[in-house]
Motif scaffolding. Structure first.
Motif, PDB file in Angstrom:
ATOM      1  N   UNK A  28       0.771  -1.223   0.000  1.00 29.07           N
ATOM      2  CA  UNK A  28       0.000   0.000   0.000  1.00 29.07           C
ATOM      3  C   UNK A  28       0.807   1.280   0.000  1.00 29.07           C
ATOM      4  N   UNK A  29       2.125   1.203  -0.234  1.00 24.95           N
ATOM      5  CA  UNK A  29       2.958   2.399  -0.206  1.00 24.95           C
ATOM      6  C   UNK A  29       3.152   3.043  -1.572  1.00 24.95           C
ATOM      7  N   UNK A  30       2.715   2.406  -2.618  1.00 28.82           N
ATOM      8  CA  UNK A  30       2.889   2.978  -3.947  1.00 28.82           C
ATOM      9  C   UNK A  30       4.312   2.839  -4.439  1.00 28.82           C
ATOM     10  N   UNK A  31       4.592   3.440  -5.592  1.00 29.23           N
ATOM     11  CA  UNK A  31       5.916   3.349  -6.203  1.00 29.23           C
ATOM     12  C   UNK A  31       6.268   4.679  -6.837  1.00 29.23           C
ATOM     13  N   UNK A  32       7.471   5.194  -6.568  1.00 36.03           N
ATOM     14  CA  UNK A  32       7.960   6.389  -7.241  1.00 36.03           C
ATOM     15  C   UNK A  32       8.752   6.052  -8.491  1.00 36.03           C
ATOM     16  N   UNK A  33       9.547   4.971  -8.450  1.00 34.95           N
ATOM     17  CA  UNK A  33      10.317   4.596  -9.629  1.00 34.95           C
ATOM     18  C   UNK A  33      10.669   3.119  -9.571  1.00 34.95           C
ATOM     19  N   UNK A  38      19.161  -5.071 -17.813  1.00 36.21           N
ATOM     20  CA  UNK A  38      18.698  -5.416 -19.158  1.00 36.21           C
ATOM     21  C   UNK A  38      18.503  -6.916 -19.359  1.00 36.21           C
ATOM     22  N   UNK A  39      19.181  -7.728 -18.564  1.00 33.04           N
ATOM     23  CA  UNK A  39      18.991  -9.166 -18.692  1.00 33.04           C
ATOM     24  C   UNK A  39      17.924  -9.692 -17.721  1.00 33.04           C
ATOM     25  N   UNK A  40      17.200  -8.771 -17.062  1.00 28.35           N
ATOM     26  CA  UNK A  40      16.093  -9.087 -16.146  1.00 28.35           C
ATOM     27  C   UNK A  40      16.530  -9.914 -14.952  1.00 28.35           C
ATOM     28  N   UNK A  41      17.801  -9.828 -14.597  1.00 29.58           N
ATOM     29  CA  UNK A  41      18.290 -10.575 -13.446  1.00 29.58           C
ATOM     30  C   UNK A  41      17.928  -9.891 -12.148  1.00 29.58           C
ATOM     31  N   UNK A  42      17.967  -8.566 -12.116  1.00 29.94           N
ATOM     32  CA  UNK A  42      17.686  -7.833 -10.886  1.00 29.94           C
ATOM     33  C   UNK A  42      16.621  -6.770 -11.129  1.00 29.94           C
ATOM     34  N   UNK A  43      15.690  -6.658 -10.188  1.00 30.97           N
ATOM     35  CA  UNK A  43      14.630  -5.668 -10.251  1.00 30.97           C
ATOM     36  C   UNK A  43      14.618  -4.880  -8.948  1.00 30.97           C
ATOM     37  N   UNK A  44      14.243  -3.592  -9.022  1.00 31.06           N
ATOM     38  CA  UNK A  44      14.177  -2.785  -7.811  1.00 31.06           C
ATOM     39  C   UNK A  44      13.135  -1.693  -7.979  1.00 31.06           C
ATOM     40  N   UNK A  45      12.598  -1.252  -6.848  1.00 28.43           N
ATOM     41  CA  UNK A  45      11.608  -0.186  -6.827  1.00 28.43           C
ATOM     42  C   UNK A  45      11.852   0.682  -5.609  1.00 28.43           C
ATOM     43  N   UNK A  46      11.548   1.980  -5.721  1.00 28.65           N
ATOM     44  CA  UNK A  46      11.714   2.904  -4.603  1.00 28.65           C
ATOM     45  C   UNK A  46      10.447   3.725  -4.434  1.00 28.65           C
ATOM     46  N   UNK A  50       7.286   9.263   4.126  1.00 27.93           N
ATOM     47  CA  UNK A  50       7.618  10.204   5.196  1.00 27.93           C
ATOM     48  C   UNK A  50       9.079  10.591   5.176  1.00 27.93           C
ATOM     49  N   UNK A  51       9.802  10.238   6.238  1.00 28.30           N
ATOM     50  CA  UNK A  51      11.230  10.552   6.348  1.00 28.30           C
ATOM     51  C   UNK A  51      12.098   9.362   5.953  1.00 28.30           C
ATOM     52  N   UNK A  52      11.534   8.444   5.182  1.00 32.92           N
ATOM     53  CA  UNK A  52      12.241   7.246   4.721  1.00 32.92           C
ATOM     54  C   UNK A  52      11.985   7.035   3.238  1.00 32.92           C
ATOM     55  N   UNK A  53      12.880   6.274   2.612  1.00 39.22           N
ATOM     56  CA  UNK A  53      12.633   5.704   1.300  1.00 39.22           C
ATOM     57  C   UNK A  53      12.539   4.201   1.498  1.00 39.22           C
ATOM     58  N   UNK A  54      11.493   3.611   0.977  1.00 40.31           N
ATOM     59  CA  UNK A  54      11.352   2.158   1.012  1.00 40.31           C
ATOM     60  C   UNK A  54      11.846   1.617  -0.327  1.00 40.31           C
ATOM     61  N   UNK A  55      12.734   0.635  -0.268  1.00 36.78           N
ATOM     62  CA  UNK A  55      13.274   0.012  -1.475  1.00 36.78           C
ATOM     63  C   UNK A  55      12.899  -1.466  -1.472  1.00 36.78           C
ATOM     64  N   UNK A  56      12.356  -1.911  -2.594  1.00 36.86           N
ATOM     65  CA  UNK A  56      12.009  -3.316  -2.781  1.00 36.86           C
ATOM     66  C   UNK A  56      12.928  -3.883  -3.852  1.00 36.86           C
ATOM     67  N   UNK A  57      13.513  -5.071  -3.613  1.00 36.52           N
ATOM     68  CA  UNK A  57      14.394  -5.693  -4.594  1.00 36.52           C
ATOM     69  C   UNK A  57      14.039  -7.161  -4.763  1.00 36.52           C
ATOM     70  N   UNK A  58      14.314  -7.676  -5.953  1.00 30.25           N
ATOM     71  CA  UNK A  58      14.117  -9.100  -6.226  1.00 30.25           C
ATOM     72  C   UNK A  58      15.212  -9.558  -7.175  1.00 30.25           C
TER      73      UNK A  58
END
Length: 193
Positions: A28-33, A38-46, A50-58
């Protein structure tokens, strides 16, 4: 391969965007970017929180997603933009007046000690295939009034160790753009905003 988000969900495509499969709900936090090698090995979102950045990686489309919180040193998060190269586990993140770099696939995010001058709020970042050459776009921004000026770009040719302002055709005329997106080619030879 494709990687997309519609605020709360992450989607992937393995057929040039013809069909999309939901792979993760961000709580429920949404996504800024978002970014993907390019080889689809690593994915990330930020995303700002508030006073934090949440980063999701796979590690790939089917791997479990990992979550990391980055404190912003008493600065409220207005934007968070993440970038990766074509291979490897190095990611760059800009938020507010700071630049962060992770070399271990998002496990830790130290703030770069060698960043361009303060007073600019970073709104875009891109790196070449090896993340050696990095281009960032900053805007004069006053969060209290909401006023913004034109954007100014800086480049690093050595993994963010030193920065120089980009100038138009090797003159002393600064490049001013009115963009929130910056892209650098995999070779590092071409920049578009």
């Amino acid at each position: 391969y494709g990687f997309a988000s519609n605020s709360y969900y992450f989607y992937v495509s393995t057929n040039y965007g013809y069909t999309w499969t939901e792979v993760y709900y961000s709580g429920g936090y949404g996504t800024n970017s978002i970014t993907m090698t390019s080889n689809a090995t690593y994915l990330a979102s930020a995303v700002c929180a508030g006073y934090y950045v949440y980063v999701y990686t796979a590690a790939n489309f089917t791997a479990p997603w990992k979550f990391t919180m980055i404190p912003l040193y008493n600065t409220y998060c207005y934007s968070a933009v993440i970038a990766s190269g074509s291979v490897g586990t190095t990611f760059y993140l800009v938020s507010g007046q700071y630049i962060y770099k992770s070399t271990n696939f998002g496990q830790t995010w130290p703030r770069l000690s060698t960043s361009p001058p303060f007073g600019l709020y970073w709104v875009a970042i891109s790196c070449d295939g090896l993340c050696q050459r990095i281009v960032i776009t900053g805007r004069d921004y006053n969060p209290q009034t909401g006023r913004t000026g034109s954007a100014i770009q800086y480049v690093s040719n050595n993994y963010g160790e030193a920065w120089q302002r980009l100038y138009y055709n090797n003159t002393n005329t600064s490049i001013h753009v009115y963009s929130y997106a910056t892209v650098i080619s995999e070779s590092g030879d071409f920049v578009a905003s």
